[in-house]
Design a protein around this motif. Structure first.
Motif, PDB file in Angstrom:
ATOM      1  N   GLY A  57      -6.222 -61.220 -35.168  1.00 31.87           N
ATOM      2  CA  GLY A  57      -5.375 -62.447 -36.225  1.00 31.87           C
ATOM      3  C   GLY A  57      -6.309 -63.482 -36.761  1.00 31.87           C
ATOM      4  N   GLU A  58      -7.271 -62.822 -36.948  1.00 31.55           N
ATOM      5  CA  GLU A  58      -8.429 -63.742 -37.506  1.00 31.55           C
ATOM      6  C   GLU A  58      -7.726 -63.601 -38.953  1.00 31.55           C
ATOM      7  OE1 GLU A  58      -9.721 -65.904 -35.480  1.00 31.55           O
ATOM      8  OE2 GLU A  58     -11.352 -65.514 -34.573  1.00 31.55           O
ATOM      9  N   GLU A  59      -8.869 -64.270 -39.532  1.00 35.39           N
ATOM     10  CA  GLU A  59      -8.941 -64.200 -41.340  1.00 35.39           C
ATOM     11  C   GLU A  59      -8.684 -63.387 -41.759  1.00 35.39           C
ATOM     12  OE1 GLU A  59      -9.253 -68.703 -40.398  1.00 35.39           O
ATOM     13  OE2 GLU A  59     -10.802 -66.720 -39.661  1.00 35.39           O
ATOM     14  N   PRO A  60      -8.116 -62.474 -42.726  1.00 34.68           N
ATOM     15  CA  PRO A  60      -8.404 -61.150 -43.439  1.00 34.68           C
ATOM     16  C   PRO A  60      -9.570 -60.616 -43.520  1.00 34.68           C
ATOM     17  CG  PRO A  60      -5.949 -62.277 -44.743  1.00 34.68           C
ATOM     18  CD  PRO A  60      -7.350 -63.717 -43.765  1.00 34.68           C
ATOM     19  N   ALA A  61     -10.727 -61.043 -43.673  1.00 33.79           N
ATOM     20  CA  ALA A  61     -12.072 -61.209 -44.326  1.00 33.79           C
ATOM     21  C   ALA A  61     -12.677 -60.952 -42.949  1.00 33.79           C
ATOM     22  CB  ALA A  61     -12.690 -62.363 -44.998  1.00 33.79           C
ATOM     23  N   ILE A  62     -12.073 -61.246 -41.895  1.00 37.12           N
ATOM     24  CA  ILE A  62     -13.020 -61.172 -40.830  1.00 37.12           C
ATOM     25  C   ILE A  62     -12.109 -60.703 -39.419  1.00 37.12           C
ATOM     26  CG2 ILE A  62     -13.596 -62.426 -38.200  1.00 37.12           C
ATOM     27  CD1 ILE A  62     -14.511 -63.277 -40.597  1.00 37.12           C
ATOM     28  N   SER A  63     -10.820 -60.082 -39.245  1.00 34.65           N
ATOM     29  CA  SER A  63     -10.240 -59.220 -38.441  1.00 34.65           C
ATOM     30  C   SER A  63      -9.501 -58.396 -39.687  1.00 34.65           C
ATOM     31  CB  SER A  63      -8.995 -59.715 -38.235  1.00 34.65           C
ATOM     32  OG  SER A  63      -8.743 -60.371 -37.329  1.00 34.65           O
ATOM     33  N   GLY A  64      -9.916 -58.020 -41.277  1.00 35.38           N
ATOM     34  CA  GLY A  64     -10.268 -56.900 -42.054  1.00 35.38           C
ATOM     35  C   GLY A  64      -8.812 -55.805 -41.321  1.00 35.38           C
ATOM     36  N   THR A  65      -8.886 -54.810 -41.155  1.00 38.21           N
ATOM     37  CA  THR A  65      -8.147 -53.697 -40.999  1.00 38.21           C
ATOM     38  C   THR A  65      -8.182 -53.118 -39.207  1.00 38.21           C
ATOM     39  OG1 THR A  65      -9.428 -51.691 -41.642  1.00 38.21           O
ATOM     40  CG2 THR A  65      -7.990 -52.600 -42.881  1.00 38.21           C
ATOM     41  N   CYS A 117     -14.874 -52.034 -34.628  1.00 38.69           N
ATOM     42  CA  CYS A 117     -15.074 -53.536 -35.146  1.00 38.69           C
ATOM     43  C   CYS A 117     -15.884 -54.361 -36.210  1.00 38.69           C
ATOM     44  CB  CYS A 117     -15.230 -54.333 -33.962  1.00 38.69           C
ATOM     45  SG  CYS A 117     -13.588 -54.561 -32.886  1.00 38.69           S
ATOM     46  N   HIS A 118     -15.504 -54.897 -37.355  1.00 36.80           N
ATOM     47  CA  HIS A 118     -16.429 -55.582 -38.480  1.00 36.80           C
ATOM     48  C   HIS A 118     -17.277 -56.298 -37.897  1.00 36.80           C
ATOM     49  CE1 HIS A 118     -12.815 -53.569 -40.896  1.00 36.80           C
ATOM     50  NE2 HIS A 118     -12.628 -53.549 -39.734  1.00 36.80           N
ATOM     51  N   ASN A 119     -17.513 -56.780 -37.095  1.00 36.70           N
ATOM     52  CA  ASN A 119     -18.297 -57.771 -37.230  1.00 36.70           C
ATOM     53  C   ASN A 119     -18.058 -58.402 -35.355  1.00 36.70           C
ATOM     54  OD1 ASN A 119     -16.252 -59.956 -36.270  1.00 36.70           O
ATOM     55  ND2 ASN A 119     -16.019 -59.832 -38.547  1.00 36.70           N
ATOM     56  N   ILE A 120     -18.855 -59.146 -34.649  1.00 37.65           N
ATOM     57  CA  ILE A 120     -18.999 -59.640 -33.521  1.00 37.65           C
ATOM     58  C   ILE A 120     -18.569 -61.200 -33.944  1.00 37.65           C
ATOM     59  CG2 ILE A 120     -20.710 -59.571 -31.225  1.00 37.65           C
ATOM     60  CD1 ILE A 120     -19.708 -56.731 -31.695  1.00 37.65           C
ATOM     61  N   ASN A 121     -17.554 -61.428 -33.286  1.00 38.37           N
ATOM     62  CA  ASN A 121     -17.450 -62.728 -32.840  1.00 38.37           C
ATOM     63  C   ASN A 121     -17.479 -63.343 -32.115  1.00 38.37           C
ATOM     64  OD1 ASN A 121     -15.738 -64.743 -33.881  1.00 38.37           O
ATOM     65  ND2 ASN A 121     -13.645 -64.070 -34.771  1.00 38.37           N
ATOM     66  N   PHE A 122     -17.998 -64.431 -32.350  1.00 36.77           N
ATOM     67  CA  PHE A 122     -18.637 -65.034 -31.134  1.00 36.77           C
ATOM     68  C   PHE A 122     -17.993 -67.205 -31.195  1.00 36.77           C
ATOM     69  CE2 PHE A 122     -22.670 -63.641 -31.819  1.00 36.77           C
ATOM     70  CZ  PHE A 122     -22.707 -62.550 -30.330  1.00 36.77           C
ATOM     71  N   VAL A 123     -17.271 -66.651 -30.240  1.00 34.34           N
ATOM     72  CA  VAL A 123     -15.893 -68.000 -30.133  1.00 34.34           C
ATOM     73  C   VAL A 123     -16.174 -68.981 -29.324  1.00 34.34           C
ATOM     74  CG1 VAL A 123     -13.583 -68.808 -29.513  1.00 34.34           C
ATOM     75  CG2 VAL A 123     -14.107 -67.054 -30.570  1.00 34.34           C
ATOM     76  N   SER A 124     -16.280 -70.571 -29.495  1.00 32.30           N
ATOM     77  CA  SER A 124     -17.039 -70.989 -28.711  1.00 32.30           C
ATOM     78  C   SER A 124     -18.019 -71.215 -28.128  1.00 32.30           C
ATOM     79  CB  SER A 124     -15.838 -71.620 -27.191  1.00 32.30           C
ATOM     80  OG  SER A 124     -14.814 -71.902 -28.029  1.00 32.30           O
ATOM     81  N   PRO A 125     -18.654 -70.673 -29.130  1.00 32.53           N
ATOM     82  CA  PRO A 125     -20.954 -70.357 -28.444  1.00 32.53           C
ATOM     83  C   PRO A 125     -21.593 -71.376 -28.188  1.00 32.53           C
ATOM     84  CG  PRO A 125     -20.458 -69.948 -31.490  1.00 32.53           C
ATOM     85  CD  PRO A 125     -19.156 -70.949 -30.593  1.00 32.53           C
ATOM     86  N   THR A 126     -21.188 -72.318 -28.922  1.00 33.73           N
ATOM     87  CA  THR A 126     -22.004 -73.885 -28.548  1.00 33.73           C
ATOM     88  C   THR A 126     -23.449 -73.752 -26.807  1.00 33.73           C
ATOM     89  OG1 THR A 126     -20.514 -74.738 -30.385  1.00 33.73           O
ATOM     90  CG2 THR A 126     -22.723 -75.973 -29.195  1.00 33.73           C
ATOM     91  N   HIS A 127     -22.862 -73.974 -26.764  1.00 37.59           N
ATOM     92  CA  HIS A 127     -23.402 -74.085 -25.121  1.00 37.59           C
ATOM     93  C   HIS A 127     -23.822 -72.787 -24.453  1.00 37.59           C
ATOM     94  CE1 HIS A 127     -19.278 -72.897 -24.332  1.00 37.59           C
ATOM     95  NE2 HIS A 127     -19.145 -72.769 -22.997  1.00 37.59           N
ATOM     96  N   PHE A 128     -23.549 -71.526 -25.390  1.00 33.41           N
ATOM     97  CA  PHE A 128     -24.565 -70.288 -24.547  1.00 33.41           C
ATOM     98  C   PHE A 128     -25.445 -69.634 -26.039  1.00 33.41           C
ATOM     99  CE2 PHE A 128     -20.749 -70.512 -21.800  1.00 33.41           C
ATOM    100  CZ  PHE A 128     -21.493 -70.357 -20.393  1.00 33.41           C
ATOM    101  N   VAL A 129     -25.162 -70.839 -26.411  1.00 31.55           N
ATOM    102  CA  VAL A 129     -27.046 -70.465 -27.509  1.00 31.55           C
ATOM    103  C   VAL A 129     -27.302 -69.259 -27.377  1.00 31.55           C
ATOM    104  CG1 VAL A 129     -28.079 -71.086 -29.791  1.00 31.55           C
ATOM    105  CG2 VAL A 129     -26.036 -71.373 -29.911  1.00 31.55           C
ATOM    106  N   PRO A 130     -28.578 -70.159 -26.096  1.00 32.33           N
ATOM    107  CA  PRO A 130     -29.931 -68.948 -25.964  1.00 32.33           C
ATOM    108  C   PRO A 130     -28.727 -67.695 -25.521  1.00 32.33           C
ATOM    109  CG  PRO A 130     -29.821 -71.249 -25.527  1.00 32.33           C
ATOM    110  CD  PRO A 130     -28.820 -71.728 -25.948  1.00 32.33           C
ATOM    111  N   GLN A 131     -28.068 -67.448 -24.402  1.00 26.66           N
ATOM    112  CA  GLN A 131     -27.479 -66.630 -24.104  1.00 26.66           C
ATOM    113  C   GLN A 131     -27.465 -65.347 -24.530  1.00 26.66           C
ATOM    114  OE1 GLN A 131     -27.178 -69.768 -23.068  1.00 26.66           O
ATOM    115  NE2 GLN A 131     -26.530 -69.672 -20.408  1.00 26.66           N
TER     116      GLN A 131
END
Length: 319
Positions: A57-65, A117-131
């Motif tokens: 359900g992301e943008e077409p260029a992110i979710s693809g097929t 999958c076409h990519n790895i998509n980190f949702v709400s990543p800000t507070h976990f950047v080191p991890q």
């Protein structure tokens, strides 16, 4: 990714050291997360993952097929009263049940790659950047090759974004507001406008315009999301003009009409409704005025179609 494994590991170590007086996000709480202290995001040293899945359900260029390999991190450094992911972003006591190891996070990334999958998509990543950087180093050592997507509210620290240069392939930030008083009222985010705009400029400096492969799938670049809010509260005209004038007239924009009153909007009658056709059309006209031609515009369809349910078993967006 344009960084070798040794440099990736070195950045992971530097970022992890910052958790002892945490300044990972603009709030700069200063708590010692390595000693169990919890700041605004209620998160310690281990990642907290509410769900991971192939998201279509992301943008077409992110979710693809095949879907975007989406990892939903729990907790957040914002408190949006209308958050559609509030089950995981603002219920921190329950989310302690979803604490995982760095090794398991790396395994999740590799599993999503195995699923096609076409990519790895980190949702709400800000507070976990080191991890995230730690887990990425482990996953790369075990064969991860997919592009990495940083899917964020835009409330990000420039210092931390500098550490992500060469690691993140695709930045997917929100530009939520153009008025700090609105950002503070509805998201408890002080100085949001300057912080998000500086972050978006840095993301664009690093990743540039969106580049697609031969199948229309994003390989690198920036996509800026903007959610239309009732009564013009998001300040859409000002934000879109700023993007065109100060970032790039060729910037890729994802204009979203899916606003759905949920979570705490009962306490805010002015936003306790869907957007109107008039509000929607007005923002579309601003896109034309600004000459912003790259990207996607959501149709005025039922916003409920985009609502996740993180309380059910399995995929939060699919039955």
């Amino acid at each position: 990714m344009q960084i070798d494994l040794t440099a990736l590991q070195q950045r992971a170590e530097r970022l992890y050291a910052r958790l002892s007086a945490c300044d990972i996000c603009p709030r700069k709480c200063g708590v010692n997360r390595t000693n169990g202290e919890l700041g605004y995001c209620h998160s310690g040293t281990q990642p907290i993952v509410a769900s991971y899945c192939a998201h279509r359900g992301e943008e077409p260029a992110i979710s693809g097929t095949n879907g975007s390999g989406t990892i939903f991190f729990a907790n957040c450094n914002l408190r949006c009263v209308f958050c559609q992911n509030y089950q995981i972003s603002q219920n921190w006591q329950y989310q302690q049940n979803n604490v995982i190891s760095i090794e398991k996070l790396a395994h999740s990334m590799l599993d999503l790659q195995k699923q096609g999958c076409h990519n790895i998509n980190f949702v709400s990543p800000t507070h976990f950047v080191p991890q995230i950087v730690q887990a990425t180093a482990q996953a790369v050592a075990q064969g991860l090759t997919l592009p990495l997507v940083y899917n964020t509210s835009g409330y990000d620290s420039l210092e931390i974004l500098h550490e992500l240069d060469g690691i993140i392939d695709i930045y997917l930030p929100d530009i939520k507001y153009s008025d700090d008083s609105m950002a503070f009222k509805y998201s408890d985010a002080a100085a949001y406008v300057a912080i998000a705009r500086s972050a978006i400029k840095e993301m664009h400096r690093q990743a540039g315009e969106l580049i697609l492969d031969g199948h229309g799938i994003a390989r690198s670049g920036v996509i800026v999301r903007h959610l239309i809010l009732p009564h013009g509260i998001a300040g859409s005209r000002q934000s879109l003009r700023w993007l065109a004038r100060e970032v790039s007239p060729d910037i890729t924009v994802s204009l979203m009409s899916q606003y759905h009153p949920t979570h705490l909007t009962l306490n805010h009658p002015e936003i306790n409704r869907h957007i109107s056709r008039h509000e929607y059309d007005n923002v579309l006209s601003v896109l034309d005025e600004c000459g912003l031609e790259n990207g996607w515009v959501q149709d005025m369809i039922a916003p409920e179609n985009y609502l996740p349910d993180f309380d059910k078993e399995g995929h939060p967006f699919e039955n």
